[in-house]
Enzyme design. Structure first.
Site, short mmCIF file in Angstrom:
data_model
loop_
_atom_site.label_atom_id
_atom_site.label_comp_id
_atom_site.label_asym_id
_atom_site.label_seq_id
_atom_site.Cartn_x
_atom_site.Cartn_y
_atom_site.Cartn_z
N GLY A 63 0.79 -1.25 0.00
CA GLY A 63 0.00 0.00 0.00
C GLY A 63 0.81 1.28 0.00
O GLY A 63 0.28 2.36 0.28
N TRP A 120 2.13 2.93 -2.54
CA TRP A 120 1.67 3.84 -3.59
C TRP A 120 0.31 4.45 -3.23
O TRP A 120 0.02 5.58 -3.54
CB TRP A 120 1.57 3.10 -4.93
CG TRP A 120 2.91 2.93 -5.62
CD1 TRP A 120 4.12 2.88 -5.03
CD2 TRP A 120 3.14 2.81 -7.04
NE1 TRP A 120 5.11 2.71 -5.96
CE2 TRP A 120 4.53 2.66 -7.22
CE3 TRP A 120 2.32 2.76 -8.14
CZ2 TRP A 120 5.11 2.51 -8.47
CZ3 TRP A 120 2.91 2.60 -9.40
CH2 TRP A 120 4.29 2.47 -9.57
N ASP A 124 -4.89 -6.14 -4.99
CA ASP A 124 -3.70 -7.00 -4.91
C ASP A 124 -4.13 -8.42 -4.57
O ASP A 124 -5.23 -8.65 -4.07
CB ASP A 124 -2.72 -6.48 -3.85
CG ASP A 124 -1.31 -6.98 -4.09
OD1 ASP A 124 -0.46 -6.16 -4.51
OD2 ASP A 124 -1.05 -8.19 -3.88
N ASP A 142 -7.04 -11.09 -8.11
CA ASP A 142 -5.98 -11.32 -9.10
C ASP A 142 -6.34 -10.46 -10.33
O ASP A 142 -7.41 -10.66 -10.92
CB ASP A 142 -5.93 -12.81 -9.45
CG ASP A 142 -4.86 -13.13 -10.47
OD1 ASP A 142 -4.32 -12.18 -11.08
OD2 ASP A 142 -4.57 -14.33 -10.68
N ASP A 149 2.21 -1.54 -10.38
CA ASP A 149 3.57 -1.83 -9.91
C ASP A 149 3.72 -3.33 -9.72
O ASP A 149 4.50 -3.81 -8.89
CB ASP A 149 3.80 -1.06 -8.59
CG ASP A 149 5.25 -1.10 -8.13
OD1 ASP A 149 6.14 -1.30 -8.99
OD2 ASP A 149 5.51 -0.92 -6.93
N LYS A 191 4.92 -0.42 -14.43
CA LYS A 191 6.29 -0.93 -14.38
C LYS A 191 6.45 -1.95 -15.50
O LYS A 191 5.55 -2.73 -15.76
CB LYS A 191 6.51 -1.60 -13.02
CG LYS A 191 7.86 -2.25 -12.85
CD LYS A 191 8.16 -2.44 -11.39
CE LYS A 191 7.47 -3.68 -10.82
NZ LYS A 191 7.75 -3.84 -9.38
C1 LIG Z 1 6.24 -4.51 -5.75
S1 LIG Z 1 4.77 -5.00 -5.05
C2 LIG Z 1 3.85 -3.57 -5.16
C3 LIG Z 1 4.22 -2.52 -4.21
C4 LIG Z 1 3.27 -1.39 -4.14
N1 LIG Z 1 3.28 -0.61 -5.31
C5 LIG Z 1 3.57 -0.50 -2.97
O1 LIG Z 1 3.99 0.60 -3.15
O2 LIG Z 1 3.38 -0.93 -1.83
C6 LIG Z 1 4.11 -6.02 -6.23
C7 LIG Z 1 2.77 -6.57 -5.88
O3 LIG Z 1 2.17 -7.16 -7.00
C8 LIG Z 1 1.28 -8.09 -6.54
N2 LIG Z 1 0.82 -9.02 -7.60
C9 LIG Z 1 1.56 -9.84 -8.34
N3 LIG Z 1 0.80 -10.51 -9.20
C10 LIG Z 1 -0.47 -10.05 -9.04
C11 LIG Z 1 -1.68 -10.34 -9.63
N4 LIG Z 1 -1.79 -11.23 -10.61
N5 LIG Z 1 -2.77 -9.69 -9.21
C12 LIG Z 1 -2.68 -8.81 -8.22
N6 LIG Z 1 -1.55 -8.49 -7.62
C13 LIG Z 1 -0.45 -9.12 -8.02
C14 LIG Z 1 2.05 -8.80 -5.44
O4 LIG Z 1 1.18 -9.41 -4.56
C15 LIG Z 1 2.78 -7.67 -4.82
O5 LIG Z 1 2.18 -7.25 -3.67
#
Ligand SMILES: C[S@@+](CC[C@H](N)C(=O)[O-])C[C@H]1O[C@@H](n2cnc3c(N)ncnc32)[C@H](O)[C@@H]1O
Length: 851
Positions: free
Chosen positions: A56, A58, A76, A92, A117, A157
């Protein structure tokens, strides 16, 4: 084995600590902060969707930078700890369920920003990971395309892999602007990059192939319809038929095409071009392809249309050349017939029967017309050129006289011409006006205008364009031949200037010069010399000086040759005296001396010549302002009122201040100036020393107190102590620049200080570099140079008496240089063996050298 050191991604860097300090849930918050600082998308957004938002960070940033009460939704795979005013969903993002959940949450709303992200679980292998990353991004884009409002932004990203370029291409199909950037907070070793897509196009229909990884990444289907194609194009507005035009098929001839003013416009209207001229049909530029193209213009593409335009150009050139040749032939015929007229006529009449067919006559007629046409054309060109030159000259003059600015002409504005007498500068127009026949007068004026008009009628423009097809050499050629023909025909050719003069002669009587020629020239001269550049020259003073010199020479008594030599010295002394404040009132010395001049002698002839010369040199001014000696009469010189104000010295100023305060004092002063010293006697035979003495003592003291004089002296000192205007201005400018610079530096420094995402040390470094770049606080250090003793090494203790920075230098270079110089002096470097560098130098304290 000890504990493994953290490397690469797992290393806790400054952003990690900064996030801990500032309360952000992840270090990647700073990535969004930095992206937003650059592109400013959060401030304007009212609704935002953050895909892959856990934990969280962002979302925190979004809720901080977005306007209060904005809608923020985070999605997420893992649950997101609650954040005030943020809706979080655990879904998802690749699934339909997530899409529906979002639809439910947003209802009919659209969001302004979609963030992604996302980072899938990686670790299988690099290729697989890269693909799953790209796939996740594609899914995020799919959601963005569904929920973004038109003009919205998508920030995602992307990992740099082979799928990076195809992804960028796809983004470009949906957004106006696509920029890739790597924020500072993103680790250099990371392959991630952030793509900021702005200006969502919001197409009505989107081909699903865009979001199919098979199509998107493997073989990007170039044939797939682009978004632009999918956006429905608005139907053009129906314009209807032109009046009286009931058919859609328009046929034109080649001649019409050649004459057309705007060929592109012509082609847009034409359906077919027919050939009405055999010469043009058989021309080698008229290829079969061209003929085919002419048959149906409407089906032609861009390339074919360009072909037709080129063809038109060629034909026009061909026709222009033909006209030129015909004119040439005609001229030759004329010259031939005029020279051998007599003989040939007789011979031909005897040899052959007369061939006077109608065809010949027609040909001759044609050629004549052509020649006339050409003549008109050339005359027209000449007239235009003349007008242009005249206008340029006028403009130049106006700029010189400061009536206009360069490139901007106020006088060009002809709006006031209807009130100008110059518009009726023809006698004919004037007479019409005076008779009250306004129509005829207008016609006369129009006729006059037409002569100079730059614009041409339709027919004229065609002629002109024909002329423009000719080379400049050709034009010159034609012009010359025209002249010759005119001369042969016995036409009375007059030059342009004469024509103008004649026109002027019978011009408008109302246009009368207010000044005579001489006066006009004088006023022009004075206007010229009134320019700034001459302001520094004291022209009046120069003229006066010359006049006085002439008068003095004239007034010298005859026979006194010794005085002749001193005349110049006297003159200089007199001028110095004049500059003084206490110039005695009463008749001048010139007037006194001039009495003697009435008795002429032979010796004075040289002087007279000189005077005449000087008078001539002073441009007649001497006669106007100086004293004239006309036989027995002596003309008292009248001071010119236009004379410049004299700069008074302190005594003069003190006197002036008295006069200014009271009328009575002024009167008293004038009356007091008539005293026994005022009228000088004839001092011709007085010795020089006595003259000098007289100058000092034969004067009445000026009625001012020494205190007053002292006060004015002080004022003068103060004025003189001030820096000159330009220096003061330059200093002020420098100061202003400095202040501005300081202001900017201050702002930058404040921005650095207020930045949250950088450490204190980094802030300090940035501040230092900002101040260094601005050159603020950079003072030149005073360095003392010390020549080291032999073998002393670099470490030298501070010698007694040396303060501040000091630098130890090697004495050898100095010595070498001295040696070189010495060699040169001895002559071409041939100085014997001489030890290089000479003896050792005394180093240390004694050689301290400040710079
Ligand atoms: C780098 S983190 C994001 C960080 C976030 N932007 C922050 O500032 O806190 C990447 C996130 O992508 C999520 N993620 C990966 N694949 C996903 C999907 N198919 N659907 C939803 N979330 C996904 C992961 O659970 C993870 O929490």
């Amino acid at each position: 084995m000890g504990k493994k050191l953290k490397v690469g991604k797992t290393r806790k860097d400054k952003f990690y600590h900064l996030a801990k300090e500032t309360g952000y849930r992840s270090r990647s918050s700073f990535k969004l902060i930095q992206l937003n600082r650059k592109y400013q998308f959060l401030q304007k957004a009212r609704a935002l969707l953050d895909l892959c938002a856990a934990p969280g960070g962002w979302l925190q940033v979004a809720s901080k930078f977005m306007p209060v009460s904005s809608l923020i939704i985070g999605v997420d795979l893992v649950p997101i700890k609650a954040i005030p005013n943020v809706v979080s969903l655990q879904e998802d993002i690749t699934t339909e369920k997530c899409r529906q959940a979002l639809r439910k949450e947003l209802q009919t709303w659209k969001v302004d920003v979609v963030l992604n992200d996302g980072a899938p679980n990686v670790g299988a292998n690099w290729e697989h990971d890269a693909f799953s990353q790209a796939h996740l991004t594609l899914m995020a884009l799919k959601l963005a395309c569904e929920f973004l409002a038109k003009g919205g932004s998508f920030i995602t990203k992307v990992f740099r892999s082979k799928d990076y370029q195809p992804l960028l291409w796809i983004f470009q199909q949906f957004f106006k602007k696509v920029q890739a950037t790597k924020p500072q907070a993103s680790r250099n070793e990371s392959a991630e990059i952030f793509v900021v897509c702005q200006g969502y196009l919001a197409p009505n229909k989107i081909d699903n192939k865009f979001f199919d990884p098979k199509h998107a990444f493997k073989e990007v289907d170039v044939q797939a319809k682009t978004v632009k194609e999918l956006i429905p194009v608005k139907k053009p507005k129906a314009e209807g038929y032109a009046d009286g035009d009931l058919t859609l098929y328009h046929t034109f001839s080649v001649t019409e095409f050649l004459k057309a003013e705007n060929p592109v416009d012509f082609l847009s209207k034409a359906s077919e071009i027919t050939f009405d001229n055999a010469g043009l049909t058989s021309h080698r530029a008229t290829t079969n392809e061209i003929k085919e193209c002419c048959r149906d213009i409407k089906v032609l593409g861009r390339k074919e249309l360009r072909l037709l335009l080129n063809w038109r150009g060629k034909l026009r050139k061909f026709l222009a050349k033909k006209l030129k040749d015909e004119a040439k032939e005609l001229e030759q015929d004329m010259s031939f017939s005029s020279s051998d007229e007599g003989e040939n006529a007789e011979k031909e009449s005897k040899k052959e029967p007369k061939k006077s067919t109608e065809e010949d006559e027609e040909d001759a007629e044609m050629e004549k017309k052509l020649a006339e046409l050409k003549e008109e054309e050339v005359a027209e060109l000449r007239r235009k050129k003349r007008k242009l030159l005249k206008e340029r000259r006028k403009q130049r003059e106006r700029v010189e006289l400061k009536m206009d600015l360069p490139g901007v002409s106020i006088a060009d504005n002809n709006d006031s011409s209807m009130f100008s007498l110059h518009t009726i500068n023809k006698a004919k127009a004037l007479s019409e006006f005076s008779r009250g026949d306004m129509k005829a007068a207008d016609a006369a004026v129009d006729e006059e205008d037409r002569d100079d008009d730059v614009y041409l009628s339709d027919g004229d423009s065609d002629k002109m364009s024909l002329a423009s097809d000719l080379d400049p050499d050709d034009l010159e050629d034609i012009e010359q031949r025209q002249k010759q023909m005119d001369a042969k025909k016995g036409k009375k050719k007059v030059s342009f200037n004469v024509e103008e003069e004649e026109e002027e002669g019978q011009g408008n009587e109302l246009l009368v010069d207010l000044e005579g020629k001489e006066e006009k020239r004088d006023s022009e001269t004075s206007l010229w010399f009134s320019k700034d550049i001459f302001s520094e020259l004291d022209l009046d003073a120069d003229a006066d000086r010359e006049i006085r010199q002439a008068q003095r020479l004239q007034s010298r008594p005859s026979g006194d040759k010794s005085r002749k030599r001193k005349a110049v010295e006297e003159e200089a002394a007199a001028e110095r005296e004049e500059a003084g404040p206490s110039r005695e009132a009463g008749p001048s010395r010139e007037a006194e001396g001039s009495e003697g001049s009435s008795s002429d002698s032979d010796d004075s002839s040289d002087d007279e010549r000189e005077i005449a010369h000087m008078k001539k040199a002073s441009g007649g001014l001497a006669g106007a302002a100086g004293a004239e000696d006309d036989g027995d009469f002596q003309v008292v010189p009248v001071e010119s009122t236009s004379k410049r104000a004299r700069i008074l010295d302190p005594e003069g100023l003190a006197l002036g201040s008295q006069i200014a305060t009271s009328k009575k004092k002024e009167r008293d002063l004038i009356n007091g100036s008539f005293h026994r010293f005022a009228n000088s006697e004839d001092m011709c035979d007085i010795p020089e020393w006595l003259l000098e003495d007289e100058k000092k003592h034969r004067r009445r003291p000026v009625p001012v107190t020494p205190e007053m004089v002292e006060e004015y002296k002080q004022r003068w000192k103060e004025i003189n102590a001030r820096p000159i205007k330009r220096v003061a201005e330059a200093k002020a400018r420098k100061k202003r620049r400095m202040l501005k610079k300081m202001e900017q530096v201050k702002k930058k420094a404040e921005a650095v200080v207020n930045t949250v995402d950088i450490s204190e040390r980094e802030k300090m470094a940035q501040l230092k570099s900002i101040y260094k770049k601005a050159g603020v606080g950079k003072e030149k250090r005073e360095v003392t140079y010390l020549v080291a003793k032999k073998g002393a090494g670099r470490k030298v203790r501070r010698p007694a008496g040396v303060k501040g920075f000091f630098r130890v230098v090697d004495g050898r270079m100095k010595k070498d240089m001295r040696g070189e110089k010495r060699k040169e002096r001895r002559g071409g470097g041939k100085g014997g063996k001489g030890k290089k560098g000479g003896k050792g130098t005394k180093a240390g304290k004694g050689h301290a050298n400040k710079k």
